[in-house]
Structures are given as C-alpha cells and as structure tokens.
Design a protein around this motif. Structure first.
Motif, short mmCIF file in Angstrom:
data_model
loop_
_atom_site.label_atom_id
_atom_site.label_comp_id
_atom_site.label_asym_id
_atom_site.label_seq_id
_atom_site.Cartn_x
_atom_site.Cartn_y
_atom_site.Cartn_z
N LYS A 121 9.03 40.52 -37.98
CA LYS A 121 7.73 41.06 -38.42
C LYS A 121 7.97 42.50 -38.86
O LYS A 121 8.15 43.39 -38.03
N LYS A 122 7.95 42.71 -40.14
CA LYS A 122 8.34 43.99 -40.72
C LYS A 122 7.57 45.16 -40.13
O LYS A 122 8.14 46.23 -39.89
N TYR B 42 15.59 39.22 -44.85
CA TYR B 42 15.24 40.06 -43.70
C TYR B 42 15.47 39.31 -42.39
O TYR B 42 15.99 39.87 -41.42
N GLN B 43 15.07 38.03 -42.36
CA GLN B 43 15.21 37.25 -41.15
C GLN B 43 16.68 37.10 -40.75
O GLN B 43 17.03 37.26 -39.58
N SER C 9 14.14 39.51 -49.69
CA SER C 9 13.20 38.42 -49.42
C SER C 9 12.96 38.29 -47.92
O SER C 9 13.70 38.85 -47.09
N THR C 10 11.93 37.54 -47.56
CA THR C 10 11.62 37.29 -46.15
C THR C 10 12.81 36.63 -45.46
O THR C 10 13.16 36.98 -44.33
N GLU C 11 13.44 35.67 -46.14
CA GLU C 11 14.59 34.96 -45.56
C GLU C 11 15.76 35.91 -45.34
O GLU C 11 16.47 35.82 -44.34
#
Length: 305
Positions: free
Chosen positions: A27-28, A287-288, A283-285
C-alpha cells in the motif's frame, strides 16, 4: 502503544494466508501498519456487504450439503436450503436487498447444485481446516473444497466464488499466493506425506443470467518450485516481523530495492509525451515484487546481524 497491543493480539496466533496477504500487500500510502492493525489485528466491525454475506451463507450451506446430504444422509437438500434462506433473511440489510440475495441463492441452487453434486465423492473435503509447522512457522488454513485422488496421490484445491467472474490473468498476486500457501500447508502435513497438490481453481457458483444461466468454466492455476521457495522465504520474513511486532514497514521507502526499481523503470519507446529512456512510474505489480524482495532481504539483514 500499537506495538505493545499487537504483541498481545498476536500471542498464540497461527499464520493464515489471509493474515499473510494483508501484511504483504503493498500500500503505497500506508506502510506504517495502521490499517493492518485496525482492520486485521483489531478486526473492527466492517460495513455489511451483500456479496460477502451471500458468500458466507453459501460456504456454510455447501459444507453442510456435502457432509450432511451427500455423505451422511442426515438431512435433505430441501432442509438445508430452508436453513440457508433463514440465515439470509436474518442478515442486516434492507428488505429489498434481502429479496435480491434470496433470488441469487435460489438461482445458485437451481443451476449450480446439480452438476456440482455429480462430481462429489467420498474423497472430497469441504470447509476443512488444516494446520502444520513449516520451518518453525505454524500455518493454518481453511480450504473450501479439497478433492483427493488416492490412485495418483494428488490433491486439487477449489475456492468458491460469488459475483463477477475473473479470469486467471485478472487475478492478483494474493490469489496465486493463496494457492501456493495451501500447497505448502498440505504437502507438509504428515497425513499427506508423498502427496502432491497439482493445482487449484475458482468455482464461480452463480449462473450468468445474460448467457442462458451458464456456469463459468473452471480455469486451473499451477504453481512451480520457484514460487514455493519465494513464498517460504516470505513466510519466514513476515512471521519474524509479526512475532517482533514490527508492523511498520515504512523503511521500504528508503530501501535499495525501491531505489533500484525506480531507476530501472523507464519507457521503452518514444511518444509525444516522453522519450525512450525517460523514467516512468513503476506498475503495481513491480512495486509489489520489490516490496516482497525488501521484506525478505530486510529479514536476513536483521537476523544475521
């Protein structure tokens, strides 16, 4: 104060996949652990949700259907449907919403139960809880439907879903992590020594009212050894943090893993708004993945110091 309360709340607690997923989801704008603390550890009451409530009633219904109707014969299908409808009627929702839930449940019984019943057998387990110890970490999980094949000594995991159908390509990392978690959980239990989890699939139980009430086809997901090794490392890292009440992960923002990700996230082509090689938002991926790598690396740094 949060760390002290977290320590008390986590005493004697086992690691479930939902606890794992909620901790590792990036969660950024919330790495302090406050949301994890309030929503997961304190388990504050949430606003009633129609689909969630229908799913909860259905899970209880289908477990009883397998165990009491199909196996024991102690109840009839009609009796269980009546009990489920009573449970729906008792939910805290406006009457119009409750009637809509009952209609959805009735369609589910009409179109899902007959083909579902045909595939059930003595080697099926519904809504069964499992626990095991993996490298010192106590794991626990409750599996919607587990089908055992004695001939091949293989296990297949099914997860019931209500609502909108999602294909495998639309599923986030949390779903894949759940399947791999259950694979580790089962294959490390003594009773399943020598058995293999071959895969899993979502079973969408509601018929498509816009497509002749057809049920969505199952799409199997298979996982490999590389994902298993990564998850075991992630489990160790998360369990260490939970046992140490280190739920604040904001140090990730200053980490080498994040710095490398941002430095390597560039545009591959030219366009009117950017040039090839210009920096872009990961991207979200991405970052994850970087976040999980940091959790594991940080665990090794802290425990080897």
């Amino acid at each position: 104060i949060i760390e002290k309360i977290s320590e008390v709340l986590l005493q004697n607690r086992k690691l479930s996949v939902s606890l794992l997923n909620r901790f590792v989801e990036y969660k950024k704008n919330d790495l302090t652990g406050n949301t994890f603390f309030t929503d997961t550890l304190l388990s504050l009451p949430q606003k009633p949700n129609l689909s969630t409530d229908l799913g909860n009633v259905f899970h209880g219904f289908i477990a009883s259907y397998l165990n009491e109707v199909c196996k024991a014969g102690s109840k009839t299908e009609a009796e269980l449907i009546s009990e489920a409808r009573d449970a729906l009627a008792a939910l805290d929702h406006p009457q119009l919403d409750l009637r809509h839930l009952e209609q959805r449940f009735d369609l589910l019984c009409q179109y899902f139960l007959p083909p579902f019943t045909g595939r059930l057998g003595a080697e099926c387990c519904a809504e069964q809880s499992f626990t095991t110890l993996l490298n010192g970490v106590p794991l626990t999980g409750r599996i919607d439907l587990l089908i055992k094949d004695q001939t091949t000594q293989t296990l297949t995991i099914y997860d019931y879903k209500t609502g909108t159908v999602k294909r495998a390509s639309e599923l986030g990392s949390g779903y894949l992590r759940q399947l791999q978690f259950y694979k580790l959980l089962l294959e490390n239990k003594e009773e399943f020594a020598g058995w293999k989890v071959v895969g899993g699939a979502d079973i969408y139980v509601e018929p498509d009212t816009k497509n002749n009430f057809a049920l969505a086809p199952e799409e199997f997901i298979f996982t490999g050894d590389e994902e298993s090794e990564h998850l075991q490392a992630l489990i160790a890292a998360v369990w260490n943090r939970l046992q140490s009440s280190l739920i604040d992960t904001s140090d990730f923002l200053l980490s080498e893993e994040l710095a490398v990700l941002k430095a390597q996230s560039v545009y591959k082509t030219n366009s009117g708004n950017h040039q090839r090689g210009d920096l872009k938002e990961p991207s979200t991926e991405e970052y994850q993945r970087a976040y999980e790598q940091w959790l594991i690396a940080d665990y090794h740094r802290r425990t080897s110091a």
